[in-house]
Design an enzyme around this catalytic site. Sequence first.
Site, PDB file in Angstrom:
ATOM      1  N   LYS A  90      39.748  37.410  44.970  1.00 47.71           N
ATOM      2  CA  LYS A  90      39.453  36.381  43.970  1.00 47.71           C
ATOM      3  C   LYS A  90      40.272  35.131  44.320  1.00 47.71           C
ATOM      4  CE  LYS A  90      38.726  35.910  39.045  1.00 47.71           C
ATOM      5  NZ  LYS A  90      38.365  36.603  37.820  1.00 47.71           N
TER       6      LYS A  90
ATOM      7  N   GLU B 287      33.211  45.983  24.644  1.00 42.86           N
ATOM      8  CA  GLU B 287      33.427  45.580  23.254  1.00 42.86           C
ATOM      9  C   GLU B 287      33.047  46.686  22.268  1.00 42.86           C
ATOM     10  OE1 GLU B 287      31.991  43.678  25.590  1.00 42.86           O
ATOM     11  OE2 GLU B 287      33.428  42.038  25.776  1.00 42.86           O
TER      12      GLU B 287
ATOM     13  N   ARG C 248      28.021  42.492  21.106  1.00 44.45           N
ATOM     14  CA  ARG C 248      27.796  43.772  21.789  1.00 44.45           C
ATOM     15  C   ARG C 248      28.237  44.971  20.941  1.00 44.45           C
ATOM     16  NH1 ARG C 248      27.775  43.204  27.647  1.00 44.45           N
ATOM     17  NH2 ARG C 248      26.016  41.805  27.963  1.00 44.45           N
TER      18      ARG C 248
HETATM   19  C1  LIG Z   1      30.481  40.891  27.337  1.00 41.36           C
HETATM   20  C2  LIG Z   1      31.535  40.015  27.958  1.00 41.36           C
HETATM   21  N1  LIG Z   1      32.844  40.250  27.696  1.00 41.36           N
HETATM   22  C3  LIG Z   1      33.789  39.470  28.235  1.00 41.36           C
HETATM   23  C4  LIG Z   1      33.456  38.426  29.050  1.00 41.36           C
HETATM   24  C5  LIG Z   1      34.538  37.493  29.587  1.00 41.36           C
HETATM   25  N2  LIG Z   1      34.625  37.562  31.044  1.00 41.36           N
HETATM   26  C6  LIG Z   1      34.049  36.646  31.829  1.00 41.36           C
HETATM   27  S1  LIG Z   1      34.274  36.939  33.431  1.00 41.36           S
HETATM   28  C7  LIG Z   1      35.195  38.302  33.112  1.00 41.36           C
HETATM   29  C8  LIG Z   1      35.750  39.105  34.246  1.00 41.36           C
HETATM   30  C9  LIG Z   1      34.667  39.607  35.139  1.00 41.36           C
HETATM   31  O1  LIG Z   1      35.243  40.312  36.187  1.00 41.36           O
HETATM   32  P1  LIG Z   1      34.369  40.660  37.443  1.00 41.36           P
HETATM   33  O2  LIG Z   1      33.020  41.107  37.019  1.00 41.36           O
HETATM   34  O3  LIG Z   1      35.131  41.588  38.290  1.00 41.36           O
HETATM   35  O4  LIG Z   1      34.168  39.270  38.178  1.00 41.36           O
HETATM   36  P2  LIG Z   1      35.281  38.416  38.967  1.00 41.36           P
HETATM   37  O5  LIG Z   1      35.652  37.286  38.065  1.00 41.36           O
HETATM   38  O6  LIG Z   1      36.422  39.289  39.287  1.00 41.36           O
HETATM   39  O7  LIG Z   1      34.586  37.942  40.167  1.00 41.36           O
HETATM   40  C10 LIG Z   1      35.319  38.504  31.746  1.00 41.36           C
HETATM   41  C11 LIG Z   1      36.097  39.579  31.121  1.00 41.36           C
HETATM   42  C12 LIG Z   1      32.085  38.207  29.284  1.00 41.36           C
HETATM   43  N3  LIG Z   1      31.655  37.195  30.047  1.00 41.36           N
HETATM   44  N4  LIG Z   1      31.159  39.013  28.729  1.00 41.36           N
END
Ligand SMILES: Cc1ncc(C[n+]2csc(CCOP(=O)(O)OP(=O)(O)O)c2C)c(N)n1
Length: 623
Positions: A282, A368, A396
């Site tokens: 990342k 969630e 959710r």
């Molecule tokens: C239902 C939901 N909960 C929380 C989030 C907030 N959120 C956005 S990106 C993220 C992390 C995602 O991690 P990953 O899929 O591994 O992608 P990366 O950023 O590491 O590339 C979170 C928790 C969201 N977008 N949707």
Amino acid sequence: MQTYNLLQQIDSPADLRRLTVKQLPELCDELRHFIIEQLSSHPGHLASSLGTVELTVALHYVFNTPNDRLVWDVGHQAYGHKILTGRREQFHTNRQMGGLRPFPFPTESPYDTFACGHASNSISAALGMATAVGNSRKVVAVIGDGAMSGGLAYEGLNNVSETPNNLLIILNDNNMSIDPAVGGFKHYLQDLHTSSAYNGLRYRIAKALTDHGFLNDERRTRILRFNNSVKSFLLGQQNIFEGMNIRYFGPNDGHDVMQLVRTLQRIKDMKGPKLLHIRTVKGKGYSEAEKDPTTWHAPGLFNPDTGEVKKAQAKGVKFQQVFGHTLLELAQSNPDIVGITPAMPTGCSMNIMMKAMPERCFDVGIAEGHAVTFAAGLAREGKRPFCNIYSSFAQRAYDNIIHDTALQHLPVTLCLDRAGLVGEDGATHHGAFDLAALRPIPHITIAAPMDEAELRNLMFTAQSGNHGTFVIRYPRGGVPSDRRAPLPDWRTPMQAAPIGRGRCLRPAAEGCKVAVLSLGIMGWNIPEGPWAHYDMRFLKPLDDAIMEEVADRFTTVVTVEDGVRNGGLGSAVLEWLADHGHTPRVVRLGLPDEYVEHGSIRQLQTLTGLDPDSIESTLNELA
Ligand SMILES: Cc1ncc(C[n+]2csc(CCOP(=O)(O)OP(=O)(O)O)c2C)c(N)n1
């Protein structure tokens, strides 16, 4: 001075596909540099998009987009995709009002195949698409390891293994969510390995058998099952995907674009569902972001040369800080309090309690629904859980709130952060529906503080006595600084807030027949004037005493809320008046029966008639 020799030739993936494979690393460098340069002055999600540069280039190079479908998960990692799909010149408008949307969305581009924003939906959506299109197109889902912690992803996987389809899932594993990844699956992924020689051999044999008509789909599945058992035996490890009849490839280096191209070319025509596991970093290529990907997930403005983040001048305290410090303060005197966050410990400030009391805080991943039911289980055994969820993500968890907490009158406190308009994250992220969605649920309390002291008092009230499911919703940021000077000290001693009681902030001037009823921080947008102003503080139960006073004394009632007008405060007031035989004129101000797009909060308030000036002109017309 960076030049974009290759990037500037690419107005669509068709242009990209004219490059040689050897030119791709250079293109990746340019794309990465372009993203950094653009985001330094037009803020957005940086670190995730830096991590997917090579993947994005390889996918558009190998697949025939937009005929072939790419389905991104969350969409915060898709800036490279936007830039390569004809939006390079507009990219500086990203997330701004009227500009490019914050996340991929089908109406913006034929290359955006499905709505993005909320995590973990890509596998289900892509499977639906793959099932619908059969062999006419290829469908690829790109999901992060963080998004893989969401239950929906597993429901999708479970179905992938049963429904006939040729879906390709790319698992982009950087061992990070916004905060560090959590959960058993993360450990599983870290240990996962496979023999690429074995996979290659198996593919060549299967292809030869299929070409000569010896292998049909049914036989292939049976052989795959048998092979998987042999492979598990040889490698001493059961591969969960292969156990589900999803062919597993990887883990591959997600930053070696030429190897990614070769791998994708090799597997893209394979029949049946398959998953390519890639490892990425990342923030790749920008050392500050690699070192601290949580801060650089969405850093705001920064100096691209020095990596210095230009923090907006702090004006007063944010509700998030108040929540974080108050939770710790309450937990210090109430040993039953525990904290739960679905993957947002830094964003909601539960990291403050996590640091002090790690054993009493739970980051459950992007889950969630589970967070709420887990909280209910804790409450069932005597704990006092504070479950903090962003309002829009709590959508959710709707059934979990009804079935697992409210119905059993369990003392779960739901702190809904980012309620109301959130600004640049746009339609998927506004906390617009919580009030209307939660109000019909029996035995639930719904409160919205107008300021820091009220948030503290509500949190204090929620944990003293059993009030069942207690919702406290508050916005991103703090009290608007143009409305009130920052407090010298917001850590006021806490006191119980009488449940279902609001307050009169301003009595009506002589002869004025207009009363304004506001909820939460909308109270700050009510201008001074001859009208009366009540801060309702609770949507449920509604304050009967205020309602009786208003019904008796005023001929016009104006409700103001930063949730959808359909079903929230305005509806509650109308219902109360009808039920009690009153017929004043009621004007409801709130979010429209539309999805509000992206822009600054103030711009969006103006758009929806909720900024102080718009409210003032509405009130002046009525007074
Ligand atoms: C239902 C939901 N909960 C929380 C989030 C907030 N959120 C956005 S990106 C993220 C992390 C995602 O991690 P990953 O899929 O591994 O992608 P990366 O950023 O590491 O590339 C979170 C928790 C969201 N977008 N949707």
